[in-house]
Write an enzyme that holds these catalytic residues in place. Structure first.
Site, mmCIF file in Angstrom:
data_model
loop_
_atom_site.group_PDB
_atom_site.id
_atom_site.type_symbol
_atom_site.label_atom_id
_atom_site.label_comp_id
_atom_site.label_asym_id
_atom_site.label_seq_id
_atom_site.Cartn_x
_atom_site.Cartn_y
_atom_site.Cartn_z
ATOM 1 N N MET A 30 40.951 60.409 70.409
ATOM 2 C CA MET A 30 42.252 60.643 70.751
ATOM 3 C C MET A 30 42.787 59.316 71.333
ATOM 4 O O MET A 30 43.799 59.302 72.164
ATOM 5 C CB MET A 30 42.619 61.722 71.965
ATOM 6 N N HIS A 37 34.033 54.797 73.530
ATOM 7 C CA HIS A 37 34.383 54.906 72.328
ATOM 8 C C HIS A 37 33.999 53.878 71.411
ATOM 9 O O HIS A 37 33.613 53.943 70.362
ATOM 10 C CB HIS A 37 35.928 54.802 72.255
ATOM 11 N N LYS A 149 28.733 62.749 75.473
ATOM 12 C CA LYS A 149 29.621 63.194 76.793
ATOM 13 C C LYS A 149 30.184 64.585 76.282
ATOM 14 O O LYS A 149 30.184 65.341 77.310
ATOM 15 C CB LYS A 149 30.249 62.214 76.766
ATOM 16 N N GLN A 153 31.014 70.216 72.227
ATOM 17 C CA GLN A 153 31.911 69.943 71.137
ATOM 18 C C GLN A 153 30.864 69.402 70.082
ATOM 19 O O GLN A 153 31.088 69.805 68.820
ATOM 20 C CB GLN A 153 32.830 68.999 71.488
#
Ligand code: AMP
Length: 284
Positions: A30, A37, A149, A153
């Site tokens: 995002m 990332h 993390k 999900q």
């Protein structure tokens, strides 16, 4: 590195790459990228010929009262981070490109989505699963990289890939942390300097819990209480929303620690809710 704005443009580049025999890695984000990332992009670039990074703040996974409009953004810096980490293509679609008409087709992953973050944010994981399904349809056959993390999900996406036969190999990647142990997150930008220091207790409490477990403590209640009491010593950190001790594969809650265990927590620190988790393997 090439920036794309549309799904069709991205398909074209990836079809060409695959026709040339090149493998594809996918890293959905995002944006407001940090070293966590970047670690996913670097891993993908090391393991695949082409890496597609996507930057899209997905409205579908935010509830009406959540921080969609002021989610932090810095596209210029993100593009530089992607390039330095080895991305080949960065897709930055608009909301209209991703959702040209109001969406009525959604992916829900039952059971795994109901506890922890799902209990706090009831529509969140359907939003995540739906956008990740779309990104898998954009990326096509690929390896896809996700951070541990967001452990719940990751488990949900792994299950969605099995249930819906996406041609995707999901790769889970370790959590990248600040020097005080705090898991890196785009939302850490909202922490004051004092809150940033205090938030280090989240990871300290998890590491201390693992020591207890490795020392022979198998009661989930005792371990949970230990974590909650440690966190309570930091006045800037709220009482955790949950401290869950679960089977790492199924996310089923455990009363007695055994096998591959994950301890997962969420707590509010000032403005942001922060997530963290840790794994411990015990004889079952
Ligand atoms: P987000 O931009 O927050 O949606 O995150 C995009 C991806 O980066 C997800 O797979 C996250 O789990 C992963 N990620 C976020 N923070 C970290 C971190 N500190 N370490 C490793 N991966 C992370």
């Amino acid at each position: 590195m090439e920036q794309t704005f549309t799904i069709a443009q991205t398909w074209e580049l990836l079809d060409q790459a695959r026709a040339d025999g090149r493998s594809v890695g996918l890293v959905p984000t995002m944006g407001f990228l940090h070293a966590g990332h970047a670690s996913l992009i670097e891993r993908s670039a090391a393991e695949n010929d082409i890496t597609l990074t996507t930057i899209f703040v997905n409205p579908l996974q935010f509830a009406a009262d959540e921080d969609l409009s002021d989610y932090p953004r810095d596209l210029e810096r993100d593009l530089a981070t992607c390039e330095a980490a080895g991305a080949s293509i960065v897709l930055t679609p608009t909301v209209d490109e991703m959702y040209p008409v109001p969406i009525v087709t959604k992916v829900t992953v039952d059971e795994l989505s109901e506890s922890m973050e799902g209990a706090q944010r009831p529509t969140h994981f359907a939003g995540v699963a739906t956008v990740v399904a779309k990104l898998f349809n954009i990326g096509g056959r690929c390896r896809a990289y996700f951070g541990e993390k967001d452990f719940q999900q990751l488990a949900i996406i792994r299950r969605m890939v099995i249930d819906l036969s996406f041609p995707v190999e999901v790769v889970g990647c370790p959590i990248v942390r600040e020097t005080n142990g705090l898991a890196m997150s785009s939302r850490n930008t909202y922490l004051s300097p004092d809150e940033f220091v205090a938030a280090g207790v989240l990871n300290r409490s998890l590491r201390s819990a693992v020591k207890l477990a490795e020392g022979g403590e198998t009661s989930a209640d005792i371990i949970r209480t230990h974590i909650v009491e440690m966190i309570a010593t930091e006045t800037l950190v709220s009482v955790p929303d949950y401290v869950s001790i679960v089977d790492a594969a199924t996310l089923a809650p455990l009363e007695t620690l055994a096998g591959e265990v994950r301890i997962i927590l969420a707590a509010q620190v000032g403005r942001p809710r922060l997530l963290d988790n840790i794994g411990v393997t015990l004889a079952s």
